[in-house]
Motif scaffolding. Sequence first.
Motif, PDB file in Angstrom:
ATOM      1  N   GLY A  63       7.593  18.146   3.141  1.00 24.88           N
ATOM      2  CA  GLY A  63       6.262  18.310   3.710  1.00 24.88           C
ATOM      3  C   GLY A  63       5.546  16.985   3.805  1.00 24.88           C
ATOM      4  N   MET A  64       5.042  16.514   2.664  1.00 27.11           N
ATOM      5  CA  MET A  64       4.442  15.187   2.579  1.00 27.11           C
ATOM      6  C   MET A  64       5.366  14.307   1.740  1.00 27.11           C
ATOM      7  SD  MET A  64       1.405  15.121   4.180  1.00 27.11           S
ATOM      8  CE  MET A  64       0.202  14.047   3.411  1.00 27.11           C
ATOM      9  N   ASP A  65       5.640  13.121   2.243  1.00 25.09           N
ATOM     10  CA  ASP A  65       6.485  12.145   1.547  1.00 25.09           C
ATOM     11  C   ASP A  65       5.660  10.936   1.149  1.00 25.09           C
ATOM     12  OD1 ASP A  65       8.643  13.750   1.914  1.00 25.09           O
ATOM     13  OD2 ASP A  65       9.831  12.319   3.069  1.00 25.09           O
ATOM     14  N   LEU A  66       6.187  10.154   0.207  1.00 26.63           N
ATOM     15  CA  LEU A  66       5.562   8.894  -0.181  1.00 26.63           C
ATOM     16  C   LEU A  66       6.159   7.753   0.635  1.00 26.63           C
ATOM     17  CD1 LEU A  66       5.270   9.174  -4.067  1.00 26.63           C
ATOM     18  CD2 LEU A  66       3.627   9.855  -2.302  1.00 26.63           C
ATOM     19  N   TYR A  67       5.276   6.857   1.074  1.00 22.62           N
ATOM     20  CA  TYR A  67       5.669   5.698   1.872  1.00 22.62           C
ATOM     21  C   TYR A  67       5.015   4.452   1.279  1.00 22.62           C
ATOM     22  CZ  TYR A  67       7.318   8.872   5.541  1.00 22.62           C
ATOM     23  OH  TYR A  67       7.999   9.825   6.242  1.00 22.62           O
ATOM     24  N   VAL A  68       5.521   3.287   1.675  1.00 20.71           N
ATOM     25  CA  VAL A  68       4.908   2.018   1.303  1.00 20.71           C
ATOM     26  C   VAL A  68       4.891   1.111   2.522  1.00 20.71           C
ATOM     27  CG1 VAL A  68       7.100   1.026   0.483  1.00 20.71           C
ATOM     28  CG2 VAL A  68       4.920   0.100  -0.343  1.00 20.71           C
ATOM     29  N   SER A  69       3.784   0.394   2.674  1.00 19.37           N
ATOM     30  CA  SER A  69       3.641  -0.583   3.759  1.00 19.37           C
ATOM     31  C   SER A  69       3.351  -1.946   3.140  1.00 19.37           C
ATOM     32  CB  SER A  69       2.498  -0.168   4.691  1.00 19.37           C
ATOM     33  OG  SER A  69       2.255  -1.173   5.664  1.00 19.37           O
ATOM     34  N   ALA A  70       3.982  -2.974   3.665  1.00 19.20           N
ATOM     35  CA  ALA A  70       3.795  -4.333   3.149  1.00 19.20           C
ATOM     36  C   ALA A  70       2.811  -5.092   4.034  1.00 19.20           C
ATOM     37  CB  ALA A  70       5.129  -5.060   3.098  1.00 19.20           C
ATOM     38  N   TYR A  71       1.948  -5.866   3.386  1.00 18.92           N
ATOM     39  CA  TYR A  71       0.964  -6.677   4.114  1.00 18.92           C
ATOM     40  C   TYR A  71       1.589  -8.040   4.419  1.00 18.92           C
ATOM     41  CZ  TYR A  71      -3.641  -8.373   5.492  1.00 18.92           C
ATOM     42  OH  TYR A  71      -4.711  -8.865   6.212  1.00 18.92           O
ATOM     43  N   GLU A  72       1.888  -8.262   5.674  1.00 20.20           N
ATOM     44  CA  GLU A  72       2.565  -9.487   6.103  1.00 20.20           C
ATOM     45  C   GLU A  72       1.939  -9.978   7.397  1.00 20.20           C
ATOM     46  OE1 GLU A  72       7.064  -8.547   4.417  1.00 20.20           O
ATOM     47  OE2 GLU A  72       6.586  -8.109   6.517  1.00 20.20           O
ATOM     48  N   GLY A  73       1.723 -11.283   7.467  1.00 22.37           N
ATOM     49  CA  GLY A  73       1.192 -11.865   8.688  1.00 22.37           C
ATOM     50  C   GLY A  73      -0.184 -11.352   9.046  1.00 22.37           C
ATOM     51  N   GLY A  74      -0.976 -11.008   8.021  1.00 18.19           N
ATOM     52  CA  GLY A  74      -2.335 -10.579   8.276  1.00 18.19           C
ATOM     53  C   GLY A  74      -2.482  -9.140   8.716  1.00 18.19           C
ATOM     54  N   ARG A  75      -1.418  -8.324   8.615  1.00 13.96           N
ATOM     55  CA  ARG A  75      -1.533  -6.910   8.987  1.00 13.96           C
ATOM     56  C   ARG A  75      -0.543  -6.078   8.185  1.00 13.96           C
ATOM     57  NH1 ARG A  75      -1.652  -5.348  13.963  1.00 13.96           N
ATOM     58  NH2 ARG A  75      -0.372  -3.480  13.789  1.00 13.96           N
ATOM     59  N   TRP A  76      -0.820  -4.787   8.163  1.00  5.97           N
ATOM     60  CA  TRP A  76       0.058  -3.865   7.460  1.00  5.97           C
ATOM     61  C   TRP A  76       1.251  -3.531   8.331  1.00  5.97           C
ATOM     62  CZ3 TRP A  76      -0.421  -3.458   2.483  1.00  5.97           C
ATOM     63  CH2 TRP A  76      -1.666  -3.662   1.893  1.00  5.97           C
ATOM     64  N   GLY A  77       2.447  -3.656   7.738  1.00  9.54           N
ATOM     65  CA  GLY A  77       3.675  -3.465   8.481  1.00  9.54           C
ATOM     66  C   GLY A  77       4.106  -2.013   8.568  1.00  9.54           C
ATOM     67  N   PRO A  78       5.238  -1.759   9.218  1.00 15.36           N
ATOM     68  CA  PRO A  78       5.734  -0.386   9.377  1.00 15.36           C
ATOM     69  C   PRO A  78       6.021   0.243   8.023  1.00 15.36           C
ATOM     70  CG  PRO A  78       6.897  -1.910  10.826  1.00 15.36           C
ATOM     71  CD  PRO A  78       6.094  -2.738   9.888  1.00 15.36           C
ATOM     72  N   PRO A  79       5.649   1.502   7.833  1.00 15.37           N
ATOM     73  CA  PRO A  79       5.871   2.160   6.534  1.00 15.37           C
ATOM     74  C   PRO A  79       7.362   2.393   6.273  1.00 15.37           C
ATOM     75  CG  PRO A  79       4.216   3.318   7.834  1.00 15.37           C
ATOM     76  CD  PRO A  79       4.881   2.346   8.751  1.00 15.37           C
ATOM     77  N   LEU A 119       0.847  -1.170   0.000  1.00 14.67           N
ATOM     78  CA  LEU A 119       0.000   0.000   0.000  1.00 14.67           C
ATOM     79  C   LEU A 119       0.895   1.238   0.000  1.00 14.67           C
ATOM     80  CD1 LEU A 119      -3.107   0.778   0.293  1.00 14.67           C
ATOM     81  CD2 LEU A 119      -2.474   1.415   2.631  1.00 14.67           C
ATOM     82  N   PHE A 120       0.758   2.045  -1.017  1.00 10.78           N
ATOM     83  CA  PHE A 120       1.495   3.302  -1.127  1.00 10.78           C
ATOM     84  C   PHE A 120       0.602   4.430  -0.632  1.00 10.78           C
ATOM     85  CE2 PHE A 120       3.378   0.407  -4.106  1.00 10.78           C
ATOM     86  CZ  PHE A 120       4.738   0.680  -4.060  1.00 10.78           C
ATOM     87  N   PHE A 121       1.199   5.399   0.029  1.00 16.32           N
ATOM     88  CA  PHE A 121       0.422   6.522   0.552  1.00 16.32           C
ATOM     89  C   PHE A 121       1.356   7.692   0.811  1.00 16.32           C
ATOM     90  CE2 PHE A 121       1.881   4.113   4.145  1.00 16.32           C
ATOM     91  CZ  PHE A 121       2.206   5.050   5.125  1.00 16.32           C
TER      92      PHE A 121
END
Length: 812
Positions: free
Chosen positions: A316-332, A304-306
Amino acid sequence: MINIKNILPLLSLLTCLGAPASAQSLQRARTAMDELDFMTAIQEYQLLLQREDNPEAKINLAECYRKINDTDNAEYWYAQVVVLPQVKSIHYLYYGMMLQANGKCPEAKPWYKKFVDERPDDARAANLLRACDLEAELMRKNAGIYTIAQIPVNSSADDYGPAIWGNQLVFASDRDQGTYLRRTSMWTGNPFSELYAVRFDSSGSQGDPGQFVYQSAEKFSSGLNGKFNEAAAAFSADGETVYFTRNNYLEGRIGKSEDGLMKLKIFSGHAAPNGGWTNLLALPFCSDEFTCAHPSLSKDGKRLFFSSNMPGGYGGMDLYVSAYEGGRWGPPQNLGPVVNTEGNEIFPHIDPNNRLYFASNGHIGLGGLDIFYTTEKNDAAWNLPANLGYPVNSTRDDFGICFGPDLSWGFFSSDRDGGTGRDDLYGFKKIAVAVEIQVADALTGQALPGALLTDSRSGHTYTAGADGRLAFDLKTGECVEFSAAKTGYDAGKGETCTHQATPGSTLVLQILLEKQAKYTISGIVFDMLDGLPAQGAQVYLSNVCGRPSPPPFITGADGRYRFRVDKDCCYTVKATQNGYIAGVSAELCTQGLVPGSNIKTNLNLLPYGPDVLAGTPDPSVRPVYDPLSGLYENPDGTPADAELAEGLTLREGILYDNGVPTLPSAADWQSAPTGEGFLLNIYYDFDQANMREESMPELQKLLRMLSDNPEFKVEIAAHTDTQGSDEYNLLLSQRRAEAVVTWLMRQGIQRDRLLARGYGETRPVRPCSDAVPCSEADHQMNRRTEFHILEVQPVRETTAPKVKKEGKDAPF
């Protein structure tokens, strides 16, 4: 509208009832600024300025208008601010940005430059300054690739952040004006935004959203729309999960930060069996203390990118990505400084081919927010973003792009001139395939940033990015050849075609450039008056490859010269000085040499002029080179030791050039026995004027000397032995001198540069006479030819003499 695209971090605040009144407009304005109530702050500052000239009011008015994206008013007030004593360097940047957003790049450039001078470590203005220089390139980069059109769903308000969900276009809008209790954002004064959807029919449109049939827009879901802002939705591939942006509000509970503000969070929901959405949850990496917004989900649903302004970012605002692992979204994970800048990177969109699109006002663009894309490297880093160029981008804010299933059409948002409302939705059709050119070093494979790429079709030249890449779109069914150039490298070229490419694919063209081999020609010019280095000699470099010649090299006290030369070319080096015969090298070629090779050739300047010869050095003062021994000798004949110049040392009579033995080359000419002129080793049979076969090398050498010294006029002086009568020998010697002159003229030497003179037996070098018998060897020495340099005359244009490298000339 909640101005998610430009006013960041994006917040929506309820108008506070019963806010304490202040006796002074300035205090009320400050309070409004602290509460991000920019509309109230604008009113209060304007009232204050009607009563007094207040620098703080002017500065904050400019800031307020910038934050609500009113670039015209922001430009006006920043123009007041930049001349104030209280001005800060950041105001120069913002003034330039407003000018550029209003289509005034030339006026913006000096303010960007001023900011760069004061804040050299901040890359924003440098990028924007370069953007003004590249404006024409960005305007033509994708000309004819995209066709765009407003779609008939826009309102007079803000409509932005499109997403495609099946045959529906989901977007955010603050168009709803009809509720009894009208809630507005203090930030902009506009109603809060909600999610809307409109069904469309693409059949018969040939994939052009401008030709789609659209139904009426309706609110997307009462289960998602709440009291505050909702925007920027993203859907899973099966359409069963939604991610969207909302203020920190869920199930009637408001979450606020420590400073009392309601930030943005990303929520998820799942499609209910009977319609609507259930199980709304804020994603675990969101916080009450910072904003997370604008989700975009990868095709496989695992990333998930945000965008976020969480601590530790680059701007100001940066782009991040979070990986879906173990049934939850991980640290960005922050996408890093190649993607993120000191400005804002927002509204990411990851397409099925993992090309990441986003909007930024920190990268090189046309002004305001521009849409860019980047691709991921194998090591999870990202390539330098590429600007989509005009017409997708404009001088205003362009953001929130999304694509249809085959990536040949889609939608985006823009507040460009000519729209229906403030932010409007546009459809686009893309009749092209993505092409990425990679310019790299042929040996190492390393990227070559800043390489110049020229399109063979249009002749337009583009600049590769810091990663050596140029990304653009090429129409289907076309071919393009690009030539690549980079300082220090040989030019290269490559071609790619889109005839067989599938929609949505990316063609990669790699152009490998070979590093230019750094060859050199160097040596020492020697003054053969004493064999020491010649100071003040002019050294010329010429070539047979049609390349321009460098300026002459003037030697210093060390007599050294040095030229950089190219590979696969042949050169000649020539040293000149008044009163000397030029020293000219043989042809020196770089073909087949190891890169980095140095060709060393020393040159001799042979004195001939009476002024030079009159200055013959006193052997009792300085060493002199002895060509017989090959050593530099002191006046007493012993080998000399001396420091001649930096790196030039005499040790035991041997000259060392930075530790390497060197010496003058062998003398081209031997002085005539009489001490005047130079001896020509031309041989004649007894009683004949015909030159013998073994004379040809000497004639060729004389021809080269005259060609290398086109200003010389020479006398060819022929002498006979004492056998025969004086009158006969005088005639014979004249015939011999004229034979040499005739041969030279046939090779292209002008007649007025040559004087033939026979001296008969009047100047013998061996005292032979009727009374003094001589050996045949003595007679042979008397039968000689010499040349004397008579004068130096202006050089005239003429046909080049035919200097023969080998072989012989027919008639003698």
